[in-house]
Design a protein around this motif. Sequence first.
Motif, PDB file in Angstrom:
ATOM      1  N   ASN A 425      72.858   4.332  26.854  1.00  0.00           N
ATOM      2  CA  ASN A 425      71.607   5.037  26.626  1.00  0.00           C
ATOM      3  C   ASN A 425      70.582   4.850  27.737  1.00  0.00           C
ATOM      4  OD1 ASN A 425      72.812   5.802  24.274  1.00  0.00           O
ATOM      5  ND2 ASN A 425      71.488   4.631  22.917  1.00  0.00           N
ATOM      6  N   GLU A 426      70.940   4.117  28.794  1.00  0.00           N
ATOM      7  CA  GLU A 426      70.047   3.998  29.943  1.00  0.00           C
ATOM      8  C   GLU A 426      70.143   5.198  30.875  1.00  0.00           C
ATOM      9  OE1 GLU A 426      70.602   0.381  32.050  1.00  0.00           O
ATOM     10  OE2 GLU A 426      69.912  -0.896  30.404  1.00  0.00           O
ATOM     11  N   ILE A 427      71.204   5.978  30.726  1.00  0.00           N
ATOM     12  CA  ILE A 427      71.424   7.139  31.589  1.00  0.00           C
ATOM     13  C   ILE A 427      70.734   8.357  30.975  1.00  0.00           C
ATOM     14  CG2 ILE A 427      73.169   8.560  32.733  1.00  0.00           C
ATOM     15  CD1 ILE A 427      73.270   5.605  33.506  1.00  0.00           C
ATOM     16  N   HIS A 428      70.031   9.134  31.794  1.00  0.00           N
ATOM     17  CA  HIS A 428      69.366  10.338  31.297  1.00  0.00           C
ATOM     18  C   HIS A 428      70.410  11.373  30.871  1.00  0.00           C
ATOM     19  CE1 HIS A 428      66.913  14.017  31.271  1.00  0.00           C
ATOM     20  NE2 HIS A 428      65.892  13.188  31.039  1.00  0.00           N
ATOM     21  N   PRO A 429      70.164  12.133  29.809  1.00  0.00           N
ATOM     22  CA  PRO A 429      71.153  13.097  29.315  1.00  0.00           C
ATOM     23  C   PRO A 429      71.603  14.139  30.332  1.00  0.00           C
ATOM     24  CG  PRO A 429      69.476  12.741  27.649  1.00  0.00           C
ATOM     25  CD  PRO A 429      69.013  12.020  28.883  1.00  0.00           C
ATOM     26  N   THR A 430      70.771  14.456  31.328  1.00  0.00           N
ATOM     27  CA  THR A 430      71.178  15.464  32.312  1.00  0.00           C
ATOM     28  C   THR A 430      71.816  14.862  33.556  1.00  0.00           C
ATOM     29  OG1 THR A 430      68.982  15.461  33.348  1.00  0.00           O
ATOM     30  CG2 THR A 430      69.353  17.032  31.550  1.00  0.00           C
ATOM     31  N   GLU A 431      71.880  13.547  33.656  1.00  0.00           N
ATOM     32  CA  GLU A 431      72.466  12.923  34.840  1.00  0.00           C
ATOM     33  C   GLU A 431      73.969  13.133  34.902  1.00  0.00           C
ATOM     34  OE1 GLU A 431      72.429   8.535  36.997  1.00  0.00           O
ATOM     35  OE2 GLU A 431      70.726   9.163  35.771  1.00  0.00           O
ATOM     36  N   TRP A 435      75.701  14.729  27.075  1.00  0.00           N
ATOM     37  CA  TRP A 435      74.316  14.833  26.629  1.00  0.00           C
ATOM     38  C   TRP A 435      73.890  13.667  25.742  1.00  0.00           C
ATOM     39  CZ3 TRP A 435      70.148  17.579  27.816  1.00  0.00           C
ATOM     40  CH2 TRP A 435      69.104  17.658  26.900  1.00  0.00           C
ATOM     41  N   ARG A 437      72.924  10.512  24.814  1.00  0.00           N
ATOM     42  CA  ARG A 437      72.488   9.260  25.432  1.00  0.00           C
ATOM     43  C   ARG A 437      71.399   8.573  24.599  1.00  0.00           C
ATOM     44  NH1 ARG A 437      75.806   7.522  29.757  1.00  0.00           N
ATOM     45  NH2 ARG A 437      76.550   9.357  30.887  1.00  0.00           N
ATOM     46  N   ASN A 438      71.343   8.886  23.309  1.00  0.00           N
ATOM     47  CA  ASN A 438      70.341   8.278  22.436  1.00  0.00           C
ATOM     48  C   ASN A 438      70.927   7.808  21.110  1.00  0.00           C
ATOM     49  OD1 ASN A 438      67.597   8.748  23.856  1.00  0.00           O
ATOM     50  ND2 ASN A 438      68.590  10.749  23.993  1.00  0.00           N
TER      51      ASN A 438
END
Length: 538
Positions: A425-431, A435, A437-438
């Motif tokens: 969850n440290e990675i942004h969903p668009t990286e 999707w 990541r939460n």
Amino acid sequence: MRLEEDSRQIWRDNLRLNRRELVRSAAATALLGPTAAIAAKPVTKIPHKIPSVFGISDNRFDDLRRGANARWLGNDQSRITVPLSNSDAKDAVSFAVDRGLRLAARSGGHCYESFATEGIELSVNMREFKSVGFDQEFGAISVGAGCTLGETYGALFRRWGVTVPGGTCPTVGLGGHVPGGGYGALSRMHGLIIDHLAGAEILLVDRDSNIRQTVALRRDHGSSRDLWWALTGGGAGQIGLITRFLFATSDGQRTPADILPRAPENVIQSSVRWNWDDLSSSAFKRVVRAYGDWLEAHSGNSPSARSLFSQLRLQPRTAGSFEMMTQIDPDVPGAESSLAAFEQHVIQDTTAVRSARKLPWLMATIDTIAFSISDTTRRFKGKSAYLRKGFTDEQLDTLYEQLGSSNIKNPAFVAMLTSYGGKINEIHPTETATWQRNSIIKINFIVFWDNASEDNEHISNMRKLYSSLFSTSGGVPVHNEAAEGCYIGYADEDLQSKEWNKSGFTYKDLYWGGNARVLTELRTRYDPHNIFMHAQVS
């Protein structure tokens, strides 16, 4: 066989074409001189070799045509090819394109639905692509797309003491697991497997139907990075044919022992088991609620909590009991006390039986079945959900009503609640294309059985539980404050059914959320003729 006869005819036609071009070139040289001959020579495609293909009369056919799900056995009319090199793979794709054959690649064969079997006319079995080594040019460890997770873990660990945070089923193939955004026992500590993907070598078919090989890289800009991004969760079986993966946590020339996470030396695996006869309705709900509460509270930066991986496997009363399996790295400071606190939080005052053992990491990962429940000889149906929070009271009531009764008679029916979050969850969903990541829990709903005559019974029970759990959002876990959609790695064709998905959201919305539109654009760009297609492409 007809396919082999057709392939030989194509080859003969190409040879005749080449001979005609040679005659024309020689005539031009005689009449006008060598310079004019070169200028006059038309550009022709060099024909690809005809791949070695076989069909139902071959003793390999029945074994290689089927996947892990015995519901999908493939077609008697299909053909199979087993490439041994990039050149062979390119020839296979060319052959399918030239003949208009529906093509599918096969790595581990663990697709939940029929995407790589039913209706496929040429199956490209990639299992011989097993090379593992350090690629100096890219500063990454190269792993063939035909490797299974178990083979990958073994090679990385034995050679360099490193690993990737992939799945817990050793027989799953990298070819599907990586582009699906795979996760596993080390993901709370190190992220998803695609968070360590530096690149991928892939065969593409362009607008002119030419097949080209390229390497999509994370470190590049423009189209190369766009292609890499599409392979980080966009799903398997689309865009192109992947031949190998390049793994490195970050970019830069280093030694192979430094570019991926170090594998644990040992792990502790524990089991907590509850007998249904010892649990009241309220006790059952307290256990499941406590599991979710702990994961909500411990998805942060604590290394000891992040090193903890757990699965709460809820089975029906007919199974007699259900189990919580947990693994932790004992060398992480505070790990064993975190494990004890976690188990006590979930067990509370209920009656449960606990056992534990300490094992070397590689043995625990590929030689035990602690976190793998797949059986590749049986029929099964699966579904998925990402949860951002634990179950509501209404959902807990539903779980107890359906699992706690005797209505589900098949003991091989599992709602597997797996710990999530942490580093993921440290990675942004668009990286990346993944999707979700939460979330704190990822659920695999799965049921196994043997006889085709029982299909309706077991699939109906699965659909009933799933749609009831998410009844307030149209029968599926839509993206909201409590849930975060579905996992393409556990493909579910029910998401396309108006009977079972009344949410108003498409399967693309549920799998890829805010990344869905970009993924569709990229798939159209890189596979303009829809060569690599199945029922749930991006």
